[in-house]
Motif scaffolding. Structure first.
Motif, PDB file in Angstrom:
ATOM      1  N   CYS A  38      11.888 -11.375  -7.370  1.00 20.84           N
ATOM      2  CA  CYS A  38      10.913 -10.460  -6.770  1.00 20.84           C
ATOM      3  C   CYS A  38       9.734 -11.216  -6.145  1.00 20.84           C
ATOM      4  O   CYS A  38       9.073 -10.709  -5.242  1.00 20.84           O
ATOM      5  CB  CYS A  38      10.432  -9.482  -7.836  1.00 20.84           C
ATOM      6  N   THR A  39       9.493 -12.453  -6.589  1.00 21.20           N
ATOM      7  CA  THR A  39       8.392 -13.243  -6.020  1.00 21.20           C
ATOM      8  C   THR A  39       8.653 -13.544  -4.534  1.00 21.20           C
ATOM      9  O   THR A  39       7.713 -13.652  -3.746  1.00 21.20           O
ATOM     10  CB  THR A  39       8.204 -14.538  -6.844  1.00 21.20           C
ATOM     11  N   ASP A  40       9.928 -13.653  -4.131  1.00 15.93           N
ATOM     12  CA  ASP A  40      10.232 -13.823  -2.704  1.00 15.93           C
ATOM     13  C   ASP A  40       9.786 -12.586  -1.929  1.00 15.93           C
ATOM     14  O   ASP A  40       9.316 -12.679  -0.798  1.00 15.93           O
ATOM     15  CB  ASP A  40      11.743 -14.048  -2.506  1.00 15.93           C
ATOM     16  N   ASP A  41       9.966 -11.437  -2.560  1.00 17.25           N
ATOM     17  CA  ASP A  41       9.558 -10.177  -1.950  1.00 17.25           C
ATOM     18  C   ASP A  41       8.028 -10.123  -1.797  1.00 17.25           C
ATOM     19  O   ASP A  41       7.512  -9.701  -0.770  1.00 17.25           O
ATOM     20  CB  ASP A  41      10.045  -9.049  -2.869  1.00 17.25           C
ATOM     21  N   HIS A  42       7.320 -10.596  -2.846  1.00 14.31           N
ATOM     22  CA  HIS A  42       5.853 -10.644  -2.751  1.00 14.31           C
ATOM     23  C   HIS A  42       5.436 -11.526  -1.565  1.00 14.31           C
ATOM     24  O   HIS A  42       4.506 -11.205  -0.840  1.00 14.31           O
ATOM     25  CB  HIS A  42       5.226 -11.230  -4.027  1.00 14.31           C
ATOM     26  N   LEU A  43       6.164 -12.635  -1.376  1.00 14.58           N
ATOM     27  CA  LEU A  43       5.848 -13.540  -0.260  1.00 14.58           C
ATOM     28  C   LEU A  43       6.010 -12.802   1.072  1.00 14.58           C
ATOM     29  O   LEU A  43       5.128 -12.828   1.925  1.00 14.58           O
ATOM     30  CB  LEU A  43       6.776 -14.765  -0.315  1.00 14.58           C
ATOM     31  N   LEU A  44       7.156 -12.111   1.221  1.00 14.83           N
ATOM     32  CA  LEU A  44       7.448 -11.434   2.491  1.00 14.83           C
ATOM     33  C   LEU A  44       6.446 -10.313   2.774  1.00 14.83           C
ATOM     34  O   LEU A  44       6.151 -10.003   3.923  1.00 14.83           O
ATOM     35  CB  LEU A  44       8.880 -10.872   2.487  1.00 14.83           C
ATOM     36  N   GLU A  45       5.909  -9.722   1.690  1.00 15.00           N
ATOM     37  CA  GLU A  45       4.926  -8.649   1.867  1.00 15.00           C
ATOM     38  C   GLU A  45       3.514  -9.199   2.114  1.00 15.00           C
ATOM     39  O   GLU A  45       2.566  -8.434   2.267  1.00 15.00           O
ATOM     40  CB  GLU A  45       4.889  -7.770   0.608  1.00 15.00           C
TER      41      GLU A  45
END
Ligand code: NAD
Ligand code: ZN
Ligand code: ZN
Length: 319
Positions: A38-45
């Motif tokens: 989910c940290t990759d998702d935080h990056l993309l957001e």
């Protein structure tokens, strides 16, 4: 090829990328498998502190060393490795402390978007592309500092062990190292049973917990948690009252250990309020957007609870 995020909020796009050879102290790795945390998702957001775009995300992966730069001695071409999003230089005061897993020579203290010498090894269409956490595993080839890869067994199945790069050690270690769920017969509640939370369930089970309560709004995840050792599953949407009251009713005085593996301020306070008011331990694992603030009633901690955070489950991922 690599999955490039050109800007915050834009979908990833598969691009041909040039990957420069490793410089001194670096290795170039052919990535065979990658996981999504989910940290990759935080990056993309755009919620990850100090991250720069365009960037190649990804921080869970496994691969094979393709080439090494000058002075690299711990791995050689052909070795199977896991990139470490939290490196271990083995020399700084934190690395020398057996209780710490936070190396001082990390991207957090240096530059997480560029390699330690403050340059990038990636170019695409003539443009420099940034690294993520020094590992950027959403690429077929990536360049990583030597002290941010761990050599693994030659027989390890790369599509499975890539989860050792983040999700599994984070959750399992949060239970074993951070909360120290050691007393058999303990009660535990895990808020969010995605990749990280399911690993917490496994850690609590291995520690001999007698009651493991999985809390999630996605019933498919709850079914998975049960397969891995959860004894009770709770969907907060099935109740009118706050989830902390539901858990307190189920356990008498709250759980011994609670874990937040979602990344929302309200579930962090709910997890804190769900553990025993005097002896309970709550571990914060989920990440909030950079700059976020949580406000709590101080009595939640003043009454004796312990509120802790964890990075990669307190694991030193390399000797
Ligand atoms: P994930 O998306 O796989 O899992 C999150 C789970 O939370 C999902 O199952 C989702 O249904 C559930 N959820 C969402 N909202 C909820 C709510 N209101 N109530 C109950 N459940 C809810 O994510 P993940 O990869 O397991 O990561 C979890 C968190 O841990 C993320 O914030 C991630 O950034 C963080 N993380 C921290 C570390 C660390 O070192 N501290 C390491 C890895 C990941
Ligand atoms: Zn992660
Ligand atoms: Zn160090």
């Amino acid at each position: 090829r690599a999955a490039v995020a050109w800007a915050v909020g834009k979908p990833l796009s598969i691009e041909e990328v040039e990957v420069a050879p490793p410089k001194a102290g670096e290795v170039r790795v052919k990535i065979v498998a990658a996981g999504i945390c989910c940290t990759d998702d935080h990056l993309l957001e755009g919620c990850f502190p100090n991250a720069e775009f365009p960037v190649i995300p990804g921080h869970e992966g496994a691969g094979i060393v393709e080439s090494v730069g000058d002075g690299v001695t711990s791995v050689k071409p052909g070795d199977k490795v896991i990139p470490l999003c939290l490196p271990q230089c083995g020399e700084c005061t934190f690395c020398l402390n057996p209780e710490s897993n936070y190396c001082l020579r990390t991207h957090f203290s240096e530059s997480q978007s560029l390699l330690p010498d403050r340059t990038s090894r990636f170019t695409c269409k003539g443009k420099q592309i940034y690294h993520f956490l020094w590992v950027s595993t959403f690429a077929e080839y990536t360049v990583i500092p030597e002290y941010a890869v761990a050599k693994i067994d030659a027989a390890a199945p790369l599509d499975k062990v890539c989860l050792f790069g983040c999700g599994f050690p984070t959750g399992y270690g949060a239970a074993i190292n951070t909360a120290k769920v050691v007393k058999p017969g303990s009660t535990c509640a895990i808020f969010g049973v995605g990749g990280v939370g399911l690993s917490v369930v496994m850690g609590c089970k291995a520690a001999g917990a007698s009651r493991i309560i999985a809390v999630d709004i996605n019933k498919d995840k709850l079914a998975k948690a049960k397969e891995l050792g959860a004894t009770d599953c709770v969907n907060p949407r099935d109740f009118k009252k706050p989830i902390q009251e539901v858990l307190t009713d189920m356990t008498g005085h709250g759980v011994d250990y609670s874990f937040e593996a979602i990344g929302h301020a309200d579930t962090m306070t709910a997890a804190l309020a769900s553990c025993n008011m005097n002896t309970g331990v709550c571990v914060m694992i989920g990440e909030l957007p950079s700059g976020a603030v949580i406000s709590i009633d101080p009595i939640l901690v003043l009454s004796g609870r312990t509120w802790k955070g964890t990075l990669l489950g307190g694991m030193k991922l390399r000797k």
